[in-house]
Design a protein around this motif. Structure first.
Motif, mmCIF file in Angstrom:
data_model
loop_
_atom_site.group_PDB
_atom_site.id
_atom_site.type_symbol
_atom_site.label_atom_id
_atom_site.label_comp_id
_atom_site.label_asym_id
_atom_site.label_seq_id
_atom_site.Cartn_x
_atom_site.Cartn_y
_atom_site.Cartn_z
ATOM 1 N N GLY A 1 0.815 -1.218 0.000
ATOM 2 C CA GLY A 1 0.000 0.000 0.000
ATOM 3 C C GLY A 1 0.843 1.260 0.000
ATOM 4 N N ARG A 2 2.094 1.155 -0.456
ATOM 5 C CA ARG A 2 3.008 2.302 -0.446
ATOM 6 C C ARG A 2 3.601 2.536 -1.829
ATOM 7 N N PHE A 3 4.038 3.751 -2.006
ATOM 8 C CA PHE A 3 4.763 4.088 -3.237
ATOM 9 C C PHE A 3 6.232 3.868 -3.005
ATOM 10 N N ARG A 4 6.939 3.455 -4.057
ATOM 11 C CA ARG A 4 8.396 3.352 -3.965
ATOM 12 C C ARG A 4 9.014 4.178 -5.078
ATOM 13 N N TYR A 5 10.117 4.791 -4.754
ATOM 14 C CA TYR A 5 10.832 5.650 -5.681
ATOM 15 C C TYR A 5 11.312 4.834 -6.879
ATOM 16 N N ALA A 6 11.137 5.378 -8.104
ATOM 17 C CA ALA A 6 11.521 4.651 -9.306
ATOM 18 C C ALA A 6 12.413 5.489 -10.227
#
Length: 170
Positions: free
Chosen positions: A162-167
């Motif tokens: 449920g989280r965003f990760r840096y890409a």
């Protein structure tokens, strides 16, 4: 903590929650939170709820200009920052959904752009080579080089956590 407080962290306090609210009313409702809990960030979301409280006869541009001046003055006197969430018009086609919205796509755009210290756009890309990414663009930063810079960061949403990760960034 529950709800927003659990997500954002303490202190978090909802001060206005129903229907069309004039920005002056929202500021008056936020005043006790500044005094009681030391609130130093005010979030107005969504702005279109405030827009519907506009006085008859005032143009959208006049209303935005006057409201932003009132909010900026209030924040300066209380050593607060304001985050105002505005939603641009709906994209016309899949082609325009394939890019971040421009600061010029909101009603009264020049007032928003001229009076903002930082202008951030967020876009969940639905088509094209960036499909599935969320792009966060700093389109304007008044103190660029001191406290930040313009550019785009890319994020991917992880459904499992449920989280965003840096890409990456551009």
């Amino acid at each position: 903590p529950r709800g927003e407080a659990a997500f954002v962290g303490e202190p978090f306090e909802r001060v206005a929650d129903a229907g069309a609210v004039h920005p002056g009313d929202a500021l008056a409702q936020a005043e006790p939170a500044v005094i009681k809990s030391g609130m130093n960030v005010l979030v107005i979301d969504p702005w279109n709820e405030c827009e519907s409280a506009r006085n008859k006869g005032a143009t959208v541009e006049e209303y935005i200009s006057q409201s932003l001046s009132t909010i900026r003055q209030w924040c300066k006197r209380r050593n607060c920052s304001a985050i105002i969430v505005i939603h641009p018009r709906k994209p016309d086609t899949a082609k325009t959904m394939d890019r971040n919205p421009s600061p010029m796509e909101a009603a009264g755009a020049m007032h928003w752009y001229n009076k903002a210290d930082v202008f951030v756009t967020i876009n969940r890309v639905m088509f094209g080579e960036d499909k599935g990414k969320t792009l966060v663009e700093i389109a304007k930063h008044r103190k660029e080089g001191i406290t930040g810079e313009v550019g785009i960061c890319e994020f991917l949403f992880d459904r499992a956590t449920g989280r965003f990760r840096y890409a990456g960034h551009r």
